[in-house]
Design a protein around this motif. Structure first.
Motif, PDB file in Angstrom:
ATOM      1  N   GLU A   4       4.474 -10.443   1.496  1.00  0.00           N
ATOM      2  CA  GLU A   4       3.271 -10.124   1.152  1.00  0.00           C
ATOM      3  C   GLU A   4       2.572  -8.929   1.737  1.00  0.00           C
ATOM      4  N   ILE A   5       3.098  -8.736   3.039  1.00  0.00           N
ATOM      5  CA  ILE A   5       2.463  -7.478   3.836  1.00  0.00           C
ATOM      6  C   ILE A   5       3.390  -5.974   3.089  1.00  0.00           C
ATOM      7  N   VAL A   6       4.618  -6.204   2.626  1.00  0.00           N
ATOM      8  CA  VAL A   6       5.108  -5.140   2.132  1.00  0.00           C
ATOM      9  C   VAL A   6       4.745  -4.770   0.913  1.00  0.00           C
ATOM     10  N   GLU A   7       4.162  -5.881  -0.066  1.00  0.00           N
ATOM     11  CA  GLU A   7       3.470  -5.635  -1.492  1.00  0.00           C
ATOM     12  C   GLU A   7       2.218  -4.652  -0.995  1.00  0.00           C
ATOM     13  N   LYS A   8       1.328  -5.379  -0.178  1.00  0.00           N
ATOM     14  CA  LYS A   8       0.154  -4.767  -0.041  1.00  0.00           C
ATOM     15  C   LYS A   8       0.298  -3.395   0.631  1.00  0.00           C
ATOM     16  N   ASN A   9       1.226  -3.092   1.524  1.00  0.00           N
ATOM     17  CA  ASN A   9       1.251  -1.829   1.935  1.00  0.00           C
ATOM     18  C   ASN A   9       1.797  -0.809   0.863  1.00  0.00           C
ATOM     19  N   LYS A  10       2.685  -0.982  -0.045  1.00  0.00           N
ATOM     20  CA  LYS A  10       2.982  -0.424  -0.902  1.00  0.00           C
ATOM     21  C   LYS A  10       1.891   0.073  -1.840  1.00  0.00           C
ATOM     22  N   LYS A  11       1.154  -1.003  -2.302  1.00  0.00           N
ATOM     23  CA  LYS A  11      -0.123  -0.863  -3.123  1.00  0.00           C
ATOM     24  C   LYS A  11      -1.072   0.011  -2.400  1.00  0.00           C
ATOM     25  N   LYS A  12      -1.387  -0.186  -1.015  1.00  0.00           N
ATOM     26  CA  LYS A  12      -2.161   0.675  -0.355  1.00  0.00           C
ATOM     27  C   LYS A  12      -1.811   2.153  -0.400  1.00  0.00           C
ATOM     28  N   LYS A  13      -0.352   2.436  -0.144  1.00  0.00           N
ATOM     29  CA  LYS A  13      -0.135   3.752  -0.274  1.00  0.00           C
ATOM     30  C   LYS A  13      -0.287   4.300  -1.708  1.00  0.00           C
ATOM     31  N   GLU A  14       0.086   3.523  -2.666  1.00  0.00           N
ATOM     32  CA  GLU A  14      -0.274   3.909  -3.889  1.00  0.00           C
ATOM     33  C   GLU A  14      -1.797   4.502  -4.171  1.00  0.00           C
ATOM     34  N   LEU A  15      -2.451   3.713  -3.959  1.00  0.00           N
ATOM     35  CA  LEU A  15      -4.118   3.859  -3.984  1.00  0.00           C
ATOM     36  C   LEU A  15      -4.536   5.138  -3.202  1.00  0.00           C
ATOM     37  N   GLU A  16      -4.000   5.432  -1.863  1.00  0.00           N
ATOM     38  CA  GLU A  16      -4.217   6.472  -1.172  1.00  0.00           C
ATOM     39  C   GLU A  16      -3.723   7.868  -1.646  1.00  0.00           C
ATOM     40  N   ASN A  17      -2.414   7.635  -2.225  1.00  0.00           N
ATOM     41  CA  ASN A  17      -1.699   8.682  -2.866  1.00  0.00           C
ATOM     42  C   ASN A  17      -2.442   9.116  -4.212  1.00  0.00           C
ATOM     43  N   THR A  18      -3.286   8.284  -4.788  1.00  0.00           N
ATOM     44  CA  THR A  18      -3.997   8.779  -5.999  1.00  0.00           C
ATOM     45  C   THR A  18      -5.584   9.125  -5.592  1.00  0.00           C
ATOM     46  N   GLY A  19      -5.870   9.226  -4.167  1.00  0.00           N
ATOM     47  CA  GLY A  19      -7.233   9.663  -3.691  1.00  0.00           C
ATOM     48  C   GLY A  19      -8.266   8.523  -3.727  1.00  0.00           C
ATOM     49  N   ALA A  20      -7.765   7.403  -4.047  1.00  0.00           N
ATOM     50  CA  ALA A  20      -8.772   6.217  -3.872  1.00  0.00           C
ATOM     51  C   ALA A  20      -9.431   6.092  -2.675  1.00  0.00           C
TER      52      ALA A  20
END
Length: 162
Positions: A4-20
């Protein structure tokens, strides 16, 4: 918990990379599910994790990592501790991560005895007073008006019957 932590961390990085925005990241972490971890005795927990018994896997690195990044992944820790005992783990990475923001509520009174939360706005004469069960003292939060006390309904002393 680790997948769950790995999934959330991946999603968080994706969002941050798109400027969310922070709010958008927080909303997505909420959608993925918040994790609330309750630790009854912070000193015991840190000692157990830092020096596991024989046959217990080494988890100090894992907990140091999630206590550092937890809030950004929708993970929140609620810890109770004894101000006298907590000195045993001062300086430990897990302890430092959990106490770094200096946020929380203090039950029982005698706020002068603890060293984590900021109660400088309360006169020194009042800092040693005991509080009734269910009364929490709130620390000073920069930029906000001080709120001295919060009542937590149905809180009682250990061993008392309802």
């Amino acid at each position: 918990m680790q997948p769950e932590i790995v999934e959330k961390n991946k999603k968080k990085k994706e969002l941050e990379n798109t400027g969310a925005s922070e709010k958008a990241v927080y909303s997505e972490m909420c959608r993925l599910g918040l994790v609330l971890i309750l630790i009854e005795n912070l000193t015991e927990f840190v000692l157990h994790v830092s020096r596991p018994e024989e046959g217990v896997p080494e988890m100090a690195g894992f907990f140091a990592n999630i206590t550092e990044k937890g809030a950004g992944l929708g993970m929140y820790f609620f810890c109770a501790y004894n101000p006298v005992e907590i000195k045993k783990v001062a300086g430990n990475a897990i302890y430092n991560n959990l106490t770094a923001k200096k946020e929380g509520m203090h039950f029982g009174g005698n706020i002068a005895e603890q060293t984590i939360l900021n109660f400088t706005y309360i006169p020194y004469k009042e800092q040693g007073r005991a509080q009734k069960p269910g009364i929490a003292m709130l620390p000073l939060v920069e930029g906000e008006a001080p709120v001295k006390r919060v009542v937590v309904p149905q809180m009682q002393r250990q061993g008392e019957e309802e």
